[in-house]
Design a protein around this motif. Structure first.
Motif, PDB file in Angstrom:
ATOM      1  N   SER A  73       0.643  -0.923  -0.031  1.00 24.83           N
ATOM      2  CA  SER A  73       0.012  -0.142   0.028  1.00 24.83           C
ATOM      3  C   SER A  73       0.792   1.332  -0.027  1.00 24.83           C
ATOM      4  N   LEU A  74       2.087   1.063   0.506  1.00 22.06           N
ATOM      5  CA  LEU A  74       3.132   2.350   0.686  1.00 22.06           C
ATOM      6  C   LEU A  74       3.751   2.285  -0.784  1.00 22.06           C
ATOM      7  N   THR A  75       3.183   2.889  -1.928  1.00 20.27           N
ATOM      8  CA  THR A  75       3.698   2.862  -3.215  1.00 20.27           C
ATOM      9  C   THR A  75       3.235   3.959  -4.014  1.00 20.27           C
ATOM     10  N   PHE A  76       3.592   4.265  -5.124  1.00 21.39           N
ATOM     11  CA  PHE A  76       2.944   5.417  -6.041  1.00 21.39           C
ATOM     12  C   PHE A  76       1.791   4.684  -6.534  1.00 21.39           C
ATOM     13  N   ALA A  77       0.769   5.634  -7.128  1.00 22.78           N
ATOM     14  CA  ALA A  77      -0.528   4.941  -7.401  1.00 22.78           C
ATOM     15  C   ALA A  77      -0.359   4.101  -8.825  1.00 22.78           C
ATOM     16  N   ALA A  78       0.603   4.277  -9.567  1.00 22.04           N
ATOM     17  CA  ALA A  78       0.984   3.625 -10.718  1.00 22.04           C
ATOM     18  C   ALA A  78       0.989   2.317 -10.608  1.00 22.04           C
ATOM     19  N   THR A  79       1.616   1.559  -9.380  1.00 27.12           N
ATOM     20  CA  THR A  79       1.858   0.156  -9.326  1.00 27.12           C
ATOM     21  C   THR A  79       0.243  -0.281  -9.047  1.00 27.12           C
ATOM     22  N   CYS A  80      -0.705   0.078  -8.304  1.00 29.03           N
ATOM     23  CA  CYS A  80      -1.865  -0.348  -8.129  1.00 29.03           C
ATOM     24  C   CYS A  80      -2.911   0.027  -9.392  1.00 29.03           C
ATOM     25  N   ASN A  81      -2.542   1.025 -10.127  1.00 24.50           N
ATOM     26  CA  ASN A  81      -3.321   1.487 -11.256  1.00 24.50           C
ATOM     27  C   ASN A  81      -3.111   0.286 -12.614  1.00 24.50           C
ATOM     28  N   ALA A  82      -1.730  -0.129 -12.670  1.00 29.75           N
ATOM     29  CA  ALA A  82      -1.607  -1.140 -13.797  1.00 29.75           C
ATOM     30  C   ALA A  82      -2.179  -2.537 -13.461  1.00 29.75           C
ATOM     31  N   ILE A  83      -2.260  -3.024 -11.992  1.00 26.45           N
ATOM     32  CA  ILE A  83      -3.213  -3.833 -11.619  1.00 26.45           C
ATOM     33  C   ILE A  83      -4.412  -3.684 -12.015  1.00 26.45           C
ATOM     34  N   SER A  84      -4.988  -2.690 -11.822  1.00 27.24           N
ATOM     35  CA  SER A  84      -6.523  -2.332 -12.039  1.00 27.24           C
ATOM     36  C   SER A  84      -6.790  -2.341 -13.613  1.00 27.24           C
ATOM     37  N   TYR A  85      -5.943  -1.941 -14.499  1.00 25.12           N
ATOM     38  CA  TYR A  85      -6.170  -1.840 -15.814  1.00 25.12           C
ATOM     39  C   TYR A  85      -6.590  -3.162 -16.194  1.00 25.12           C
ATOM     40  N   ILE A  86      -6.171  -4.349 -15.658  1.00 28.74           N
ATOM     41  CA  ILE A  86      -6.411  -5.674 -16.102  1.00 28.74           C
ATOM     42  C   ILE A  86      -7.733  -6.064 -15.661  1.00 28.74           C
TER      43      ILE A  86
ATOM     44  N   ALA B 142       8.572 -18.352  -5.192  1.00 29.28           N
ATOM     45  CA  ALA B 142       8.728 -19.501  -5.720  1.00 29.28           C
ATOM     46  C   ALA B 142       8.263 -20.547  -5.106  1.00 29.28           C
ATOM     47  N   GLU B 143       8.133 -20.656  -3.619  1.00 30.73           N
ATOM     48  CA  GLU B 143       7.573 -21.826  -2.858  1.00 30.73           C
ATOM     49  C   GLU B 143       6.095 -21.768  -2.999  1.00 30.73           C
ATOM     50  N   PHE B 144       5.443 -20.639  -3.188  1.00 27.93           N
ATOM     51  CA  PHE B 144       4.080 -20.520  -3.429  1.00 27.93           C
ATOM     52  C   PHE B 144       3.600 -20.556  -4.783  1.00 27.93           C
ATOM     53  N   HIS B 145       4.701 -20.796  -5.509  1.00 23.27           N
ATOM     54  CA  HIS B 145       4.369 -20.522  -7.153  1.00 23.27           C
ATOM     55  C   HIS B 145       3.534 -19.295  -7.511  1.00 23.27           C
ATOM     56  N   ILE B 146       4.094 -18.178  -7.072  1.00 26.61           N
ATOM     57  CA  ILE B 146       3.485 -16.838  -7.492  1.00 26.61           C
ATOM     58  C   ILE B 146       4.571 -16.198  -8.334  1.00 26.61           C
ATOM     59  N   PRO B 147       4.333 -15.823  -9.722  1.00 30.48           N
ATOM     60  CA  PRO B 147       5.322 -14.973 -10.274  1.00 30.48           C
ATOM     61  C   PRO B 147       5.506 -13.583  -9.506  1.00 30.48           C
ATOM     62  N   LEU B 148       6.885 -13.316  -9.835  1.00 29.40           N
ATOM     63  CA  LEU B 148       7.332 -12.215  -8.904  1.00 29.40           C
ATOM     64  C   LEU B 148       7.651 -10.934  -9.943  1.00 29.40           C
ATOM     65  N   ILE B 149       7.115  -9.963 -10.046  1.00 25.68           N
ATOM     66  CA  ILE B 149       7.407  -8.695 -10.731  1.00 25.68           C
ATOM     67  C   ILE B 149       7.790  -7.717 -10.131  1.00 25.68           C
ATOM     68  N   GLU B 150       9.144  -7.139 -10.311  1.00 26.05           N
ATOM     69  CA  GLU B 150       9.583  -6.020  -9.493  1.00 26.05           C
ATOM     70  C   GLU B 150       9.416  -4.847 -10.140  1.00 26.05           C
ATOM     71  N   ASP B 151       8.757  -3.960  -9.318  1.00 26.60           N
ATOM     72  CA  ASP B 151       8.451  -2.441  -9.467  1.00 26.60           C
ATOM     73  C   ASP B 151       9.996  -1.758  -9.339  1.00 26.60           C
ATOM     74  N   ALA B 152      10.542  -1.802 -10.193  1.00 25.88           N
ATOM     75  CA  ALA B 152      12.062  -1.043  -9.837  1.00 25.88           C
ATOM     76  C   ALA B 152      11.900   0.274 -10.530  1.00 25.88           C
ATOM     77  N   ALA B 153      10.674   0.806 -10.577  1.00 26.55           N
ATOM     78  CA  ALA B 153      10.655   2.212 -11.203  1.00 26.55           C
ATOM     79  C   ALA B 153      11.675   3.519 -10.557  1.00 26.55           C
ATOM     80  N   GLU B 154      12.031   3.148  -9.416  1.00 21.22           N
ATOM     81  CA  GLU B 154      12.678   4.203  -8.548  1.00 21.22           C
ATOM     82  C   GLU B 154      14.170   3.598  -8.376  1.00 21.22           C
ATOM     83  N   SER B 155      14.454   2.313  -8.922  1.00 22.67           N
ATOM     84  CA  SER B 155      15.638   2.043  -8.071  1.00 22.67           C
ATOM     85  C   SER B 155      16.566   1.597  -9.136  1.00 22.67           C
ATOM     86  N   LEU B 156      16.768   2.413 -10.438  1.00 16.90           N
ATOM     87  CA  LEU B 156      17.798   1.980 -11.453  1.00 16.90           C
ATOM     88  C   LEU B 156      19.292   2.275 -10.722  1.00 16.90           C
TER      89      LEU B 156
END
Length: 392
Positions: free
Chosen positions: A98-111, A179-193
């Protein structure tokens, strides 16, 4: 006492940056930007077909250590495509913070998927592996190679941690847990280059990662983003989706699915190439600035947010903690009135009306941090600009 310390903060900021008005973070130009932009204009290739797009993709991918880079118009578009090629569909649930910029959750909601908010750690301001394990062991079941929610029955289709302000989350632990729970991991690295865990760059731990090159990021293309991956098929799908799903042909226009006009224009990529030339120097200067702020914090009554041992943040936006919400608001009001930009962390996503009904794990640390985090000026000081100008 508070006012005296705030006066000292403003004085130090002016001493560091040498300006009357001090922005939070601004881009620096003056290298090869004009030369590369002029070359685009003279070639007449200013849109996404230009050669600079591919060159910029290669430059970022090589810097990060990824096999593929797919440039997009912004970081939100990169996240949107990343979620789609990871297989997220309407009705799925996506674990995020929840502590993130709105884009993270907006992209989820687009789908048409729904965020599930898991708490963060105090040391990284990012997704907590401890909180995630607690939630998964209580709420998730694994069946046929997928995780499903015991509460709603929905598939848990992805996990999206975000490296807040360039501070690396505990990404190795999150990767193992996903990996243990078979959930794909997508890094939001928007701020961490440029941020690293050991010798490994952020944006290389998940199957897919998304970066942003907005005007205030550590390098900028004006507006832009990039998806990175080591997976050839993911890269192919992402490139196809982001170019309106057009089948390759010299002159016919045939599209085999609904796609998106998300490709980065050549002009933006030209700007990015020039910016990438100075990224190593930028990281050095910003580390020096962070050390100066950190050393001053005790006398200013501020608590520096220290990156976990073994990690190397890019110091994109420096952040401090204050005593409580009242102290936060007093600092924000006073410093901004003096022309020294500071800002609070974003309003947590679960406190926004359109995400208020999302599942959460309580978010105790998220709310504690939201009351206390303040971003302080993090631009490259003018007297350091010369270190960012490469030989042309």
């Amino acid at each position: 006492m508070l006012s005296e310390r705030l006066d000292d903060f403003v004085t130090l900021a002016r001493e560091i940056f040498g300006e009357e008005f001090i922005p939070l973070h601004r881009p620096v130009f003056g290298g090869n930007e004009t030369r590369y932009l002029t070359g685009c204009i003279e070639s007449n290739f200013v849109s996404s077909a230009g050669a600079k797009v591919g060159a910029f993709e290669q430059a970022v991918a090589e810097f990060v250590g990824a096999k593929h880079g797919i440039a997009t118009v912004n970081g939100t578009a990169a996240l949107h495509v990343a979620l789609m090629v990871a297989g997220v569909t309407r009705g799925d649930e996506v674990l995020s913070q929840s502590l993130t910029f709105a884009a993270t959750c907006n992209a989820i909601s687009y789908i048409g998927a729904r965020p599930v908010f898991i708490d963060v750690d105090r040391d990284t301001l990012g997704f907590s592996p401890t909180a995630l394990r607690r939630w998964l062991e209580t709420h998730a079941r694994v069946e046929n190679g997928h995780s499903y929610s015991r509460t709603t029955g929905a598939r848990i289709a992805a996990c999206v941690p975000m490296h807040t302000f360039g501070l690396p989350v505990h990404i190795a632990e999150l990767s193992a847990l996903c990996a243990e729970f078979h959930i794909p991991l997508i890094e939001d690295a928007a701020e961490s280059l440029g941020s690293r865990v050991g010798d490994r760059q952020t944006g290389t731990f998940g199957a897919i990662s998304a970066f942003s090159f907005n005007g205030n990021k550590i390098i900028t293309t004006g507006g832009g983003g990039m998806l990175t991956t080591d997976d050839d098929e993911i890269a192919r799908k992402a490139r196809h989706l982001s170019t309106t799903a057009k089948l390759p042909h010299d002159y016919n226009f045939v599209h085999d699915m609904v796609g998106y006009n998300y490709r980065m224009p050549n002009l933006n990529a030209a700007l990015g190439l020039a910016q990438m030339e100075r990224l190593p120097a930028m990281l050095e200067i910003k580390a020096e600035l962070a050390r100066r702020w950190r050393a001053a914090c005790p006398a200013l009554g501020l608590t520096w947010i220290e990156a976990p041992t073994g990690t190397h943040p890019n110091n994109w936006l420096n952040a401090v903690l204050v005593r409580d919400r009242a102290a936060r608001d007093a600092m924000l009001e006073y410093t901004n009135a003096q022309g020294v930009m500071t800002r609070p962390v974003w309003t947590p996503m679960h406190q926004l009306a359109h995400f208020a009904d999302c599942q959460t794990d309580g978010l105790e640390v998220t709310e504690w941090l939201a009351d206390r985090v303040v971003n302080i000026p993090s631009s490259v000081p003018e007297n350091q600009f010369h270190r960012l100008i490469p030989t042309i």
